[in-house]
Design a protein around this motif. Structure first.
Motif, PDB file in Angstrom:
ATOM      1  N   MET A 151       0.844  -1.204   0.000  1.00 30.00           N
ATOM      2  CA  MET A 151       0.000   0.000   0.000  1.00 30.00           C
ATOM      3  C   MET A 151       0.875   1.247   0.000  1.00 30.00           C
ATOM      4  SD  MET A 151      -2.624  -1.329   2.973  1.00 30.00           S
ATOM      5  CE  MET A 151      -3.737   0.072   3.089  1.00 30.00           C
ATOM      6  N   LEU A 152       1.839   1.247   0.927  1.00 28.94           N
ATOM      7  CA  LEU A 152       2.700   2.422   1.059  1.00 28.94           C
ATOM      8  C   LEU A 152       3.553   2.630  -0.189  1.00 28.94           C
ATOM      9  CD1 LEU A 152       3.662   1.796   4.770  1.00 28.94           C
ATOM     10  CD2 LEU A 152       2.406   3.804   3.916  1.00 28.94           C
ATOM     11  N   ALA A 153       3.962   1.528  -0.824  1.00 27.26           N
ATOM     12  CA  ALA A 153       4.761   1.636  -2.050  1.00 27.26           C
ATOM     13  C   ALA A 153       3.944   2.312  -3.148  1.00 27.26           C
ATOM     14  CB  ALA A 153       5.234   0.251  -2.495  1.00 27.26           C
ATOM     15  N   CYS A 154       2.671   1.957  -3.245  1.00 28.36           N
ATOM     16  CA  CYS A 154       1.806   2.618  -4.236  1.00 28.36           C
ATOM     17  C   CYS A 154       1.755   4.112  -3.958  1.00 28.36           C
ATOM     18  CB  CYS A 154       0.392   2.036  -4.194  1.00 28.36           C
ATOM     19  SG  CYS A 154       0.272   0.379  -4.882  1.00 28.36           S
ATOM     20  N   THR A 155       1.527   4.454  -2.688  1.00 26.93           N
ATOM     21  CA  THR A 155       1.399   5.886  -2.376  1.00 26.93           C
ATOM     22  C   THR A 155       2.724   6.610  -2.616  1.00 26.93           C
ATOM     23  OG1 THR A 155       2.060   5.827  -0.033  1.00 26.93           O
ATOM     24  CG2 THR A 155      -0.224   5.277  -0.535  1.00 26.93           C
ATOM     25  N   ARG A 156       3.825   5.901  -2.468  1.00 28.95           N
ATOM     26  CA  ARG A 156       5.124   6.542  -2.634  1.00 28.95           C
ATOM     27  C   ARG A 156       5.335   7.028  -4.064  1.00 28.95           C
ATOM     28  NH1 ARG A 156       8.673   7.036   1.250  1.00 28.95           N
ATOM     29  NH2 ARG A 156      10.772   7.667   0.685  1.00 28.95           N
ATOM     30  N   ILE A 157       4.825   6.249  -5.021  1.00 31.42           N
ATOM     31  CA  ILE A 157       5.035   6.632  -6.427  1.00 31.42           C
ATOM     32  C   ILE A 157       3.767   7.221  -7.046  1.00 31.42           C
ATOM     33  CG2 ILE A 157       6.872   4.923  -6.715  1.00 31.42           C
ATOM     34  CD1 ILE A 157       4.880   3.144  -8.195  1.00 31.42           C
ATOM     35  N   GLY A 158       2.727   7.385  -6.233  1.00 29.63           N
ATOM     36  CA  GLY A 158       1.511   8.017  -6.745  1.00 29.63           C
ATOM     37  C   GLY A 158       0.590   7.079  -7.497  1.00 29.63           C
ATOM     38  N   ALA A 159       0.814   5.760  -7.353  1.00 27.37           N
ATOM     39  CA  ALA A 159      -0.122   4.811  -7.954  1.00 27.37           C
ATOM     40  C   ALA A 159      -1.344   4.693  -7.041  1.00 27.37           C
ATOM     41  CB  ALA A 159       0.544   3.455  -8.130  1.00 27.37           C
ATOM     42  N   ILE A 160      -2.483   4.352  -7.623  1.00 31.20           N
ATOM     43  CA  ILE A 160      -3.736   4.293  -6.873  1.00 31.20           C
ATOM     44  C   ILE A 160      -4.004   2.833  -6.526  1.00 31.20           C
ATOM     45  CG2 ILE A 160      -6.212   4.792  -6.975  1.00 31.20           C
ATOM     46  CD1 ILE A 160      -5.512   6.728  -9.337  1.00 31.20           C
ATOM     47  N   HIS A 161      -4.042   2.486  -5.225  1.00 30.85           N
ATOM     48  CA  HIS A 161      -4.318   1.075  -4.950  1.00 30.85           C
ATOM     49  C   HIS A 161      -5.809   0.805  -4.801  1.00 30.85           C
ATOM     50  CE1 HIS A 161      -4.880   1.700  -0.607  1.00 30.85           C
ATOM     51  NE2 HIS A 161      -3.674   2.233  -0.494  1.00 30.85           N
ATOM     52  N   GLU A 191      15.533  -8.613  -5.649  1.00 28.34           N
ATOM     53  CA  GLU A 191      16.979  -8.855  -5.637  1.00 28.34           C
ATOM     54  C   GLU A 191      17.798  -7.726  -6.236  1.00 28.34           C
ATOM     55  OE1 GLU A 191      18.049 -12.685  -7.153  1.00 28.34           O
ATOM     56  OE2 GLU A 191      17.276 -13.684  -5.344  1.00 28.34           O
ATOM     57  N   ASP A 192      17.275  -7.158  -7.323  1.00 29.12           N
ATOM     58  CA  ASP A 192      18.112  -6.119  -7.936  1.00 29.12           C
ATOM     59  C   ASP A 192      17.456  -4.749  -7.987  1.00 29.12           C
ATOM     60  OD1 ASP A 192      17.886  -8.448 -10.567  1.00 29.12           O
ATOM     61  OD2 ASP A 192      16.374  -6.958 -10.044  1.00 29.12           O
ATOM     62  N   VAL A 193      16.843  -4.364  -6.861  1.00 32.66           N
ATOM     63  CA  VAL A 193      16.371  -2.972  -6.811  1.00 32.66           C
ATOM     64  C   VAL A 193      17.113  -2.224  -5.706  1.00 32.66           C
ATOM     65  CG1 VAL A 193      14.045  -3.397  -7.704  1.00 32.66           C
ATOM     66  CG2 VAL A 193      14.471  -3.531  -5.235  1.00 32.66           C
ATOM     67  N   SER A 194      17.118  -0.908  -5.825  1.00 35.22           N
ATOM     68  CA  SER A 194      17.820  -0.107  -4.815  1.00 35.22           C
ATOM     69  C   SER A 194      16.880   0.227  -3.654  1.00 35.22           C
ATOM     70  CB  SER A 194      18.377   1.166  -5.456  1.00 35.22           C
ATOM     71  OG  SER A 194      17.610   2.276  -5.094  1.00 35.22           O
ATOM     72  N   ASP A 195      17.507   0.652  -2.535  1.00 35.92           N
ATOM     73  CA  ASP A 195      16.747   1.047  -1.347  1.00 35.92           C
ATOM     74  C   ASP A 195      16.200   2.456  -1.472  1.00 35.92           C
ATOM     75  OD1 ASP A 195      17.682  -1.268  -0.371  1.00 35.92           O
ATOM     76  OD2 ASP A 195      18.779  -0.409   1.327  1.00 35.92           O
ATOM     77  N   ASP A 196      16.610   3.129  -2.509  1.00 37.31           N
ATOM     78  CA  ASP A 196      16.317   4.545  -2.592  1.00 37.31           C
ATOM     79  C   ASP A 196      15.140   4.808  -3.529  1.00 37.31           C
ATOM     80  OD1 ASP A 196      16.682   7.297  -2.213  1.00 37.31           O
ATOM     81  OD2 ASP A 196      17.768   7.406  -4.128  1.00 37.31           O
ATOM     82  N   CYS A 197      14.112   5.415  -3.001  1.00 39.55           N
ATOM     83  CA  CYS A 197      12.971   5.786  -3.842  1.00 39.55           C
ATOM     84  C   CYS A 197      12.351   7.058  -3.263  1.00 39.55           C
ATOM     85  CB  CYS A 197      11.941   4.657  -3.883  1.00 39.55           C
ATOM     86  SG  CYS A 197      10.486   5.082  -4.860  1.00 39.55           S
ATOM     87  N   PRO A 198      12.697   8.201  -3.819  1.00 37.27           N
ATOM     88  CA  PRO A 198      12.170   9.453  -3.268  1.00 37.27           C
ATOM     89  C   PRO A 198      10.641   9.492  -3.398  1.00 37.27           C
ATOM     90  CG  PRO A 198      13.778   9.856  -5.034  1.00 37.27           C
ATOM     91  CD  PRO A 198      13.500   8.393  -5.022  1.00 37.27           C
ATOM     92  N   PRO A 199       9.963  10.006  -2.373  1.00 36.73           N
ATOM     93  CA  PRO A 199       8.505  10.061  -2.441  1.00 36.73           C
ATOM     94  C   PRO A 199       8.025  11.086  -3.469  1.00 36.73           C
ATOM     95  CG  PRO A 199       9.315  11.152  -0.456  1.00 36.73           C
ATOM     96  CD  PRO A 199      10.500  10.522  -1.111  1.00 36.73           C
ATOM     97  N   GLU A 200       7.051  10.709  -4.228  1.00 39.76           N
ATOM     98  CA  GLU A 200       6.491  11.577  -5.266  1.00 39.76           C
ATOM     99  C   GLU A 200       5.625  12.666  -4.615  1.00 39.76           C
ATOM    100  OE1 GLU A 200       6.993  10.915  -8.548  1.00 39.76           O
ATOM    101  OE2 GLU A 200       5.725  12.598  -9.210  1.00 39.76           O
ATOM    102  N   PRO A 201       5.887  13.944  -4.919  1.00 39.60           N
ATOM    103  CA  PRO A 201       4.983  14.970  -4.374  1.00 39.60           C
ATOM    104  C   PRO A 201       3.613  14.858  -5.045  1.00 39.60           C
ATOM    105  CG  PRO A 201       7.023  15.928  -5.259  1.00 39.60           C
ATOM    106  CD  PRO A 201       6.957  14.512  -5.733  1.00 39.60           C
ATOM    107  N   MET A 202       2.585  14.696  -4.228  1.00 44.02           N
ATOM    108  CA  MET A 202       1.226  14.551  -4.766  1.00 44.02           C
ATOM    109  C   MET A 202       0.400  15.770  -4.373  1.00 44.02           C
ATOM    110  SD  MET A 202       1.423  11.556  -6.156  1.00 44.02           S
ATOM    111  CE  MET A 202      -0.267  11.035  -6.464  1.00 44.02           C
ATOM    112  N   LYS A 203      -0.453  16.207  -5.282  1.00 47.71           N
ATOM    113  CA  LYS A 203      -1.373  17.284  -4.910  1.00 47.71           C
ATOM    114  C   LYS A 203      -2.397  16.730  -3.927  1.00 47.71           C
ATOM    115  CE  LYS A 203      -1.226  19.896  -9.204  1.00 47.71           C
ATOM    116  NZ  LYS A 203      -1.440  18.895 -10.281  1.00 47.71           N
ATOM    117  N   ALA A 204      -2.894  17.594  -3.072  1.00 50.48           N
ATOM    118  CA  ALA A 204      -3.828  17.138  -2.047  1.00 50.48           C
ATOM    119  C   ALA A 204      -5.014  16.383  -2.652  1.00 50.48           C
ATOM    120  CB  ALA A 204      -4.331  18.318  -1.220  1.00 50.48           C
TER     121      ALA A 204
END
Ligand code: WTA
Length: 644
Positions: free
Chosen positions: A146-156, A237-250
């Motif tokens: 859930m949180l990963a979706c919100t991090r990149i602005g995908a709608i779960h 296995e081959d992804v990085s730990d770094d994923c900046p949160p996407e700024p979302m409009k309210a």
């Protein structure tokens, strides 16, 4: 009727005491914009908002917008902002189906897992605004998803794991998801649930799904379609730990959650980013009086709104420790909740009246052999709680020392709207007490006339609150029609309600064709359309009936096609059919074969009469003279199915 009054808790409130509650109401009344602006500081904004409330329920300029020019990210609020102060504090305590099968994730660990998960989603081509369907057990990875979706602005869009492949397919199609996240299997009450196999069946009808991300929960043997299906552990296995949160409009969409209404297919309730997060953050803190370091346990599944708002988003936004329970209260025995509370040291328990009633039936012994000394606040949600169950919860579970917050709200409202506050409100068993500060309620009669004082009517909200749903996915017209046309200019909840002389609200239940089975919403129309889809059925009418444990049960009247014979075997077949079509929660508790249904001369089924028969309230069937064939009622009464 005289009610026992349980005075509000005394001592120092973690959130609001009586004075603070009063002054919030004052502020909300005298300077609404200032009040809501203040409340919105409970979340961190990437871009501060300048406009606060911009809403109207009138048809001519209908709009619901909150904090619209602000920007924020939900996962950053639930994770990143806690790292400096509580990175090593547990965020999630996961408790599996087997007692003691636990896993703890600190905020730092959950942050890392979420970022990596988000990078996996990106790798699968998921972009801001894309829909991702989740069909998962109550595992920690579900919160990370859930949180990963919100991090990149995908709608779960989360679909409860108890729904059938067909129900899942409908929900995937309706919001056009490109990715589905599931587990190989779920475990509940010692049984396996074939989640991946259900997804495979659903996807036969969902050509738009490009990828299925599979989480290994049981290691069970499941088919994998190369090219389409991806194991999460491989992808990580081959992804990085770094994923900046996407700024979302309210007002950017946050999630879709399907819920049943009185007509048609389930609606995709859409919640947006800013208002929803403010509302769940504030209500979690205020209603449960949550204090730093405490352990909060909401037993709801993330497939329902309660799981969204009070297992995941509300607690994590507050930096709380939340329990995710992947089991059931009756497994391995009826002491499960109480034993777990002692073992984990749970401070706040939030559960449903149906669970309380079911456990109450098993006797006090299961409870009293535990200490429950850690408990401080108890909560309920989902349906009216009868005073007897309230009394048991208070006296036996809470040893008479824990305030109970009976919280009224809906999928549509995002978070709690009517509830006591532990340190501010005197309690009356069975009453959700009073609206939270700033929540504008009214009771109206069938014609919409406003009822004053002690009275009974239909519950409406006359003004918006930040957590309000914004639309029905893909059907804004249906949103407006469903909620704002019954009483123009007001949001109609669908609930009946009594208000007593002290201004306390007593929700009496749905006044529309929605039934509340074990706290789960079911549209009668959905069950009817499942029944008539069976080759033997000509017509079906479904109503609610009182049920000792579930609150309401499902009573179905079924007319068979000419040439079909009623039998116990066919009855069992039809109940199983509905289970397969919708899911076990929709299976009728009683099914009566009806040679004919009571109809008006214009062909409308008189549900009022069917409800009375289902309720076994046969002395008061009302006026049947307008029926095309009054004789059918006598037959229905004579052949009524005996219910518990
Ligand atoms: C009912 C669940 C009485 C009500 C959060 C509402 C309640 C429907 C209570 C929403 C309560 C929920 N007392 N009734 N404390 N809480 N309800 O969308 O009929 O699954 O309209 O949201 O549950 O159900 P939903």
């Amino acid at each position: 009727m005289t009610e026992t009054l349980y005075p509000a808790a005394t001592g120092r409130a973690g959130s609001l005491d009586r004075a603070a509650y009063e002054s919030q109401w004052q502020a909300a009344a005298t300077d609404p914009d200032g009040y809501w602006r203040d409340q919105a500081t409970c979340v961190d904004w990437m871009t501060p908002f300048t406009t606060v409330k911009d809403t109207s329920f009138d048809e001519a300029d209908f709009r619901i917008r909150w904090f619209a020019d602000g920007a924020l990210n939900v996962s950053a609020n639930c994770l990143d902002r806690h790292l400096a102060t509580r990175g090593d504090q547990p965020a999630i305590v996961w408790e599996g189906d087997e007692p003691g099968e636990t896993r703890t994730l600190t905020y730092r660990e959950l942050h890392r897992e979420t970022c990596r998960f988000a990078n996996v989603l990106k790798g699968l081509g998921v972009r801001k605004g894309d829909r991702v369907t989740l069909y998962l057990p109550m595992i920690a990875e579900a919160a990370a998803a859930m949180l990963a979706c919100t991090r990149i602005g995908a709608i779960h869009s989360i679909v409860f794991g108890g729904f059938s492949p067909d129900s899942l397919a409908n929900r995937i199609q309706d919001c056009d998801s490109s990715v589905v996240i599931c587990a190989d299997e779920g475990c509940r009450g010692g049984k396996r649930i074939p989640l991946k196999r259900n997804v495979d069946k659903a996807l036969e009808h969902c050509p738009g799904v490009r990828h299925v991300l599979v989480i290994c929960r049981t290691g069970g043997d499941v088919p994998i379609t190369p090219g389409r299906d991806v194991w999460l552990h491989d992808a990580l296995e081959d992804v990085s730990d770094d994923c900046p949160p996407e700024p979302m409009k309210a007002e950017d969409p946050l999630f879709i959650l399907y819920t049943s209404g009185s007509t048609g297919k389930p609606k995709g309730v859409l919640h947006t980013t800013g208002g929803y997060l403010v509302w769940v953050t504030k209500t979690f803190r205020d209603v449960f009086d949550y204090r730093d370091g405490e352990l909060f346990w909401c037993t709801a599944d993330i497939g329902w709104v309660t799981g969204h708002s009070y297992v995941v988003y509300g607690p994590l936004a507050n930096g709380a420790t939340t329990v995710m329970f992947d089991g059931v209260p009756s497994y391995p025995d009826h002491g499960r909740l109480w034993e777990t509370i002692d073992r984990l040291g749970v401070n706040i328990l939030y559960t449903a009246p149906t669970a309380i009633r079911a456990l109450m039936r098993e006797g006090d012994g299961w409870v009293t052999k535990s200490s429950r000394a850690s408990l401080r606040v108890l909560g309920t949600v989902g349906e009216p709680i009868n005073p007897e169950a309230w009394g048991w919860y208070h006296r036996v579970v809470g040893d008479g020392r824990c305030p109970i917050v009976d919280t009224w709200w809906q999928t549509e409202t995002g978070g709690i709207l009517i509830s006591p506050l532990p340190y501010a409100t005197d309690l009356k068993p069975g009453s959700a007490t009073k609206p939270l500060p700033g929540v504008r309620t009214e009771l109206v009669d069938a014609e919409g006339a406003v009822l004053e004082g002690a009275t009974e009517g239909n519950l409406v909200l006359t003004d918006s609150w930040p957590g309000q749903m914004r639309t029905v996915w893909n059907d804004h017209e249906r949103f407006f029609q469903t909620y704002f046309t019954t009483y123009p200019g007001k949001y109609f909840t669908g609930d009946g309600c009594r208000r007593d002389a002290d201004g306390y609200y007593w929700i009496t239940g749905r006044v529309d064709d929605v039934i509340n089975v074990s706290g789960h919403r079911m549209g009668t129309a959905e069950v009817e359309s499942a029944l008539v889809a069976h080759s033997t059925v000509a017509e079906a009418a479904v109503v609610g009936m009182p049920h000792e444990v579930k609150g309401q049960g499902i009573y179905a009247f079924v007319t068979l096609n000419a040439g079909e014979e009623p039998s116990d075997e066919l009855r069992a077949t039809l109940r199983q059919w509905v289970r397969n079509e919708i899911g076990p929660i929709a299976s009728p508790d009683a099914l009566q074969f009806a040679p004919g249904l009571p109809k008006t001369r214009s062909g409308k089924i008189m549900r009022r009469i069917l409800r009375k028969i289902a309720e076994n309230d046969l002395t008061n069937l009302g006026d049947t003279s307008t029926l095309a064939d009054p004789g059918v009622v006598d037959t229905l009464v004579a052949e009524r199915v005996r219910t518990g």
